[in-house]
Design a protein around this motif. Structure first.
Motif, short mmCIF file in Angstrom:
data_model
loop_
_atom_site.label_atom_id
_atom_site.label_comp_id
_atom_site.label_asym_id
_atom_site.label_seq_id
_atom_site.Cartn_x
_atom_site.Cartn_y
_atom_site.Cartn_z
N TRP A 106 0.86 -1.18 0.00
CA TRP A 106 0.00 0.00 0.00
C TRP A 106 0.89 1.23 0.00
O TRP A 106 1.51 1.56 0.99
CB TRP A 106 -0.90 -0.03 1.22
N GLY A 107 0.97 1.87 -1.15
CA GLY A 107 1.75 3.09 -1.28
C GLY A 107 3.23 2.85 -1.10
O GLY A 107 3.74 1.76 -1.37
N ASN A 108 3.92 3.88 -0.64
CA ASN A 108 5.36 3.81 -0.47
C ASN A 108 5.76 4.57 0.78
O ASN A 108 5.40 5.72 0.94
CB ASN A 108 6.08 4.41 -1.68
N ARG A 109 6.50 3.91 1.65
CA ARG A 109 7.02 4.56 2.84
C ARG A 109 8.55 4.52 2.86
O ARG A 109 9.17 4.91 3.82
CB ARG A 109 6.45 3.88 4.08
N ASP A 110 9.15 4.05 1.77
CA ASP A 110 10.59 3.88 1.67
C ASP A 110 11.21 5.08 0.96
O ASP A 110 10.97 5.31 -0.23
CB ASP A 110 10.89 2.59 0.91
N LYS A 111 12.01 5.83 1.66
CA LYS A 111 12.65 7.02 1.10
C LYS A 111 13.60 6.69 -0.05
O LYS A 111 13.93 7.56 -0.86
CB LYS A 111 13.40 7.79 2.19
N LEU A 120 9.23 6.91 -5.54
CA LEU A 120 7.77 6.98 -5.69
C LEU A 120 7.26 7.93 -4.61
O LEU A 120 7.91 8.11 -3.58
CB LEU A 120 7.13 5.60 -5.47
N PRO A 121 6.08 8.53 -4.82
CA PRO A 121 5.52 9.38 -3.78
C PRO A 121 5.41 8.61 -2.45
O PRO A 121 5.00 7.46 -2.43
CB PRO A 121 4.15 9.75 -4.32
N TRP A 169 -1.97 7.44 -0.73
CA TRP A 169 -3.15 8.01 -1.39
C TRP A 169 -2.74 8.89 -2.55
O TRP A 169 -1.65 9.42 -2.59
CB TRP A 169 -3.95 8.84 -0.39
N THR A 170 -3.66 9.06 -3.47
CA THR A 170 -3.47 10.01 -4.56
C THR A 170 -4.78 10.76 -4.77
O THR A 170 -5.86 10.17 -4.72
CB THR A 170 -3.04 9.33 -5.87
N LYS A 171 -4.66 12.05 -4.94
CA LYS A 171 -5.86 12.85 -5.22
C LYS A 171 -6.36 12.49 -6.62
O LYS A 171 -5.58 12.48 -7.58
CB LYS A 171 -5.55 14.34 -5.14
N ALA A 216 -11.76 3.39 -5.80
CA ALA A 216 -10.86 3.55 -6.95
C ALA A 216 -9.42 3.66 -6.46
O ALA A 216 -9.15 4.22 -5.40
CB ALA A 216 -11.24 4.79 -7.76
N GLY A 217 -8.51 3.13 -7.26
CA GLY A 217 -7.10 3.24 -6.94
C GLY A 217 -6.25 3.09 -8.18
O GLY A 217 -6.77 2.89 -9.28
N ILE A 218 -4.96 3.22 -7.99
CA ILE A 218 -4.01 2.98 -9.08
C ILE A 218 -2.89 2.10 -8.56
O ILE A 218 -2.65 2.02 -7.35
CB ILE A 218 -3.42 4.30 -9.65
N VAL A 219 -2.24 1.44 -9.49
CA VAL A 219 -1.05 0.66 -9.15
C VAL A 219 0.08 1.12 -10.06
O VAL A 219 -0.13 1.39 -11.24
CB VAL A 219 -1.31 -0.87 -9.26
N VAL A 220 1.26 1.26 -9.47
CA VAL A 220 2.47 1.59 -10.23
C VAL A 220 3.54 0.58 -9.84
O VAL A 220 3.50 0.01 -8.75
CB VAL A 220 2.94 3.04 -9.97
N GLU A 221 4.48 0.36 -10.74
CA GLU A 221 5.54 -0.62 -10.47
C GLU A 221 6.89 0.06 -10.47
O GLU A 221 7.19 0.88 -11.33
CB GLU A 221 5.50 -1.73 -11.52
N LYS A 222 7.70 -0.27 -9.47
CA LYS A 222 9.05 0.28 -9.36
C LYS A 222 9.96 -0.81 -8.84
O LYS A 222 9.63 -1.48 -7.85
CB LYS A 222 9.03 1.47 -8.40
N CYS A 223 11.07 -1.03 -9.50
CA CYS A 223 12.05 -2.04 -9.08
C CYS A 223 11.41 -3.42 -8.95
O CYS A 223 11.74 -4.18 -8.04
CB CYS A 223 12.73 -1.63 -7.78
N GLY A 224 10.46 -3.74 -9.83
CA GLY A 224 9.81 -5.04 -9.82
C GLY A 224 8.75 -5.23 -8.75
O GLY A 224 8.22 -6.32 -8.61
#
Length: 116
Positions: free
Chosen positions: A24-29, A33-34, A38-40, A78-86
């Motif tokens: 769920w989202g990103n908490r890794d600095k 990724l944001p 959440w995203t508006k 509603a939501g979105i999914v994005v992929e980063k580093c697999g």
């Protein structure tokens, strides 16, 4: 969202049978990724997430919690999914809160419910 590694159940469409658990989202600095869960909806609609190649998802839920106030949910979120580093990261879409939601939770934004 506040657990060490929060997961969110997601579906790719209303007809899709399988539910997947994604970060769920990103908490890794260290991940570009944001750093939010959440995203508006307005920013998504304006294309501000396009550089991340987002895909729309549904978040099936029957209850939600905002500022320690629990409420029932009748429609998917509603939501979105994005992929980063697999790794796929799911973000919940929000929109300006209805008067009823804001009065109940004290929050100016609410989940974007599909079909409501």
């Amino acid at each position: 969202f506040w657990s060490r590694r929060p997961l969110l159940p997601v579906k790719t469409s209303i007809k899709a049978g399988a539910i997947h658990l994604l970060d769920w989202g990103n908490r890794d600095k260290d991940i570009d990724l944001p750093q939010t869960g959440w995203t508006k909806w307005e920013s998504f609609e304006k294309g501000k997430w396009n550089h991340l190649n987002p895909k729309k998802i549904l978040i099936p839920a029957i209850q939600g919690c905002e500022k320690k106030k629990w409420f029932d949910i009748d429609n998917p979120i509603a939501g979105i999914v994005v992929e980063k580093c697999g790794v796929k990261h799911a973000y919940m879409n929000t929109e300006p809160a209805s008067e009823e939601y804001e009065e109940f939770t004290g929050h100016e934004r609410m989940p974007k419910f599909i079909g409501s």
